[in-house]
Design an enzyme around this catalytic site. Sequence first.
Site, PDB file in Angstrom:
ATOM      1  N   ARG B  20       0.832  -1.204   0.000  1.00  0.00           N
ATOM      2  CA  ARG B  20       0.000   0.000   0.000  1.00  0.00           C
ATOM      3  C   ARG B  20       0.874   1.266   0.000  1.00  0.00           C
ATOM      4  NH1 ARG B  20      -1.003   4.924   2.072  1.00  0.00           N
ATOM      5  NH2 ARG B  20      -0.365   4.106   4.101  1.00  0.00           N
ATOM      6  N   ASP B  21       1.519   1.547   1.108  1.00  0.00           N
ATOM      7  CA  ASP B  21       2.271   2.802   1.175  1.00  0.00           C
ATOM      8  C   ASP B  21       3.439   2.775   0.199  1.00  0.00           C
ATOM      9  OD1 ASP B  21       2.778   5.346   2.035  1.00  0.00           O
ATOM     10  OD2 ASP B  21       3.729   4.771   3.900  1.00  0.00           O
ATOM     11  N   HIS B 216       4.990   4.554  12.626  1.00  0.00           N
ATOM     12  CA  HIS B 216       5.203   4.465  11.178  1.00  0.00           C
ATOM     13  C   HIS B 216       6.203   5.546  10.787  1.00  0.00           C
ATOM     14  CE1 HIS B 216       3.448   4.032   6.952  1.00  0.00           C
ATOM     15  NE2 HIS B 216       4.020   5.217   6.870  1.00  0.00           N
ATOM     16  N   HIS B 218       9.268   7.171   8.067  1.00  0.00           N
ATOM     17  CA  HIS B 218       9.922   7.250   6.758  1.00  0.00           C
ATOM     18  C   HIS B 218      11.379   7.617   6.984  1.00  0.00           C
ATOM     19  CE1 HIS B 218       6.257   7.468   3.933  1.00  0.00           C
ATOM     20  NE2 HIS B 218       5.840   7.046   5.110  1.00  0.00           N
ATOM     21  N   CYS B 249       8.524  10.094  -1.884  1.00  0.00           N
ATOM     22  CA  CYS B 249       7.601  11.217  -1.993  1.00  0.00           C
ATOM     23  C   CYS B 249       7.576  11.697  -3.437  1.00  0.00           C
ATOM     24  CB  CYS B 249       8.071  12.330  -1.071  1.00  0.00           C
ATOM     25  SG  CYS B 249       7.352  13.928  -1.462  1.00  0.00           S
ATOM     26  N   ASN B 258       9.592   4.718   3.065  1.00  0.00           N
ATOM     27  CA  ASN B 258       9.410   4.080   4.361  1.00  0.00           C
ATOM     28  C   ASN B 258      10.725   3.456   4.824  1.00  0.00           C
ATOM     29  OD1 ASN B 258       6.258   3.765   4.934  1.00  0.00           O
ATOM     30  ND2 ASN B 258       6.581   3.589   2.731  1.00  0.00           N
TER      31      ASN B 258
END
Lengths: 316, 316
Positions: B20-21, B216, B218, B249, B258
Amino acid sequence: MTTPALSLPNSVSIREVGPRDGLQIEQPISTEAKIRFLDALAATGVGRIEATAFVSPRAVPAMADADAIGEHLRVTRRSPTGSILYSALVANPQGAERALAAGISGLEYVVSAGDGHSRANARRTTDEAVAAITEVAAIAHQAGGRCEVIIATAWDCPFDGPTPVQRTADIAARAVDLGADQICLGDTIGTTVPGRVVELIDAVREVTQGVPLGAHFHNTRGSGLASAWAAVTAGVTMLDASAAGLGGCPFAPGASGNIATEELVYLLENSGIHTGIDLVAAMEAARLAEELVGHTAGSNLVRAGGPSRPLGERAT
Amino acid sequence: MTTPALSLPNSVSIREVGPRDGLQIEQPISTEAKIRFLDALAATGVGRIEATAFVSPRAVPAMADADAIGEHLRVTRRSPTGSILYSALVANPQGAERALAAGISGLEYVVSAGDGHSRANARRTTDEAVAAITEVAAIAHQAGGRCEVIIATAWDCPFDGPTPVQRTADIAARAVDLGADQICLGDTIGTTVPGRVVELIDAVREVTQGVPLGAHFHNTRGSGLASAWAAVTAGVTMLDASAAGLGGCPFAPGASGNIATEELVYLLENSGIHTGIDLVAAMEAARLAEELVGHTAGSNLVRAGGPSRPLGERAT
């Protein structure tokens, strides 16, 4: 469950090792280029710079101009940037004499905790390297200098595997007994992790009689900054780092090198720990470092374009 | 000076967020490719996987096949890998209904702590997003599912600047009051650092009545793994990570995304903290992830070629 409050230091002293550990494996750059780099680093506010290494120019061609670098620093140290402590790596008493003759009184004498690494790197056993501390320290002290002992492969040796904690602690204790003014634990091949960092630092501090203790991490496997943070939480207030994260391994092309100075400054300053280093100037030094070696290095902060927050990113 | 002994957990539960991310900002890859990725991740031993997002396919084209992914998992969950908890991100009650209809009962409902980010990302204020927790949680619970609330921009908002600690803590407390089964603090733009991590986690834990708390991070500015370690030392035992460090990004090309799952596994396992994840399998999943998106990502461990120690490196 509650956790004990962290007792963090007010400040950490960063030693910039780009000019030595960062450039060591690169194609040699000119002395003039190195001086540009040293000047850019001096402008960041950093308090300690590892300027060069007095070692065999055949073994390390990139450090062949150590005497010229020393001579340059002898002159510029009379300048307003004169408060910087410059140091140089030496591998034996002869290197110590050369460094002092070139005007660098901060000696970093390296011993490898791993016998395999010691033999391959310095053609002698760990015991032989440790025994020579007496002579190197005496040479330093007679000239009014200081002798730091860097314990390479403090966590892992590329030949012997993991270094037992007790072995590294014993070497540190002997180094202090033999005259070391300061100890630095080196994660030479970038394999250690925070849990092991805390364990080794606790063990070494127990046997080194309050002698100042620093640490040196590589980010080869991504854990470098986390290990640095763990070291700080364990009481270490002296850390090595390299502009742009220069200092990869010749046997792993593209691998990351030392932890990046600008990333360490960003991490510490935003955690409320002073470094004395201006982040904007550190970013400029990092960009210059990449320009001088002709390739990008391992700094995520450089890749991200700096500390400012880009607009419009999506969650989460 | 002595430091308090770290009280480290025996294990940390990693949630793999690559599907997902990690993929969200990439050019969409086929559902078949995603299923290969999900299968490779399932083979690593990871216990939780963020599989997809039930959001507007116009806004996030890479997640347009969420229903098909849900259907695939509904089938494969009857397989020996059935012990994995799959979750999906949702942005509103409609997304929650879609996820449950597709067979995914682990809902991640996102609210942005920064009003600016909330308006830009979800066209509503933070207060409006928080108020909807009641409805999303009710939908989840009626279907026998769980509602985790992810607080995006928990440390910094790209529009509003630093998020006050008290603001994020208040949102977390309200989320628990409104029915959240779990809270996750998101460093959405990769700006936080260990000192701020510990501060916020301590504040949030004080007001969330023992509800499970995850984090979470990054690695955009290099601090991600250090922040993860700091979170663990502050008592967090649930961390998000992405295979290969996918998830950059869109506004900072080349920036890291991440924190990388394989780097987190390497760091934790070698610190004596179990993850249940096989590092060799995690490296394979990371290489597959890079192959599927067609470019390398931010993992130093992948760049280094893995955890083994190369021979012959020089000091220090």
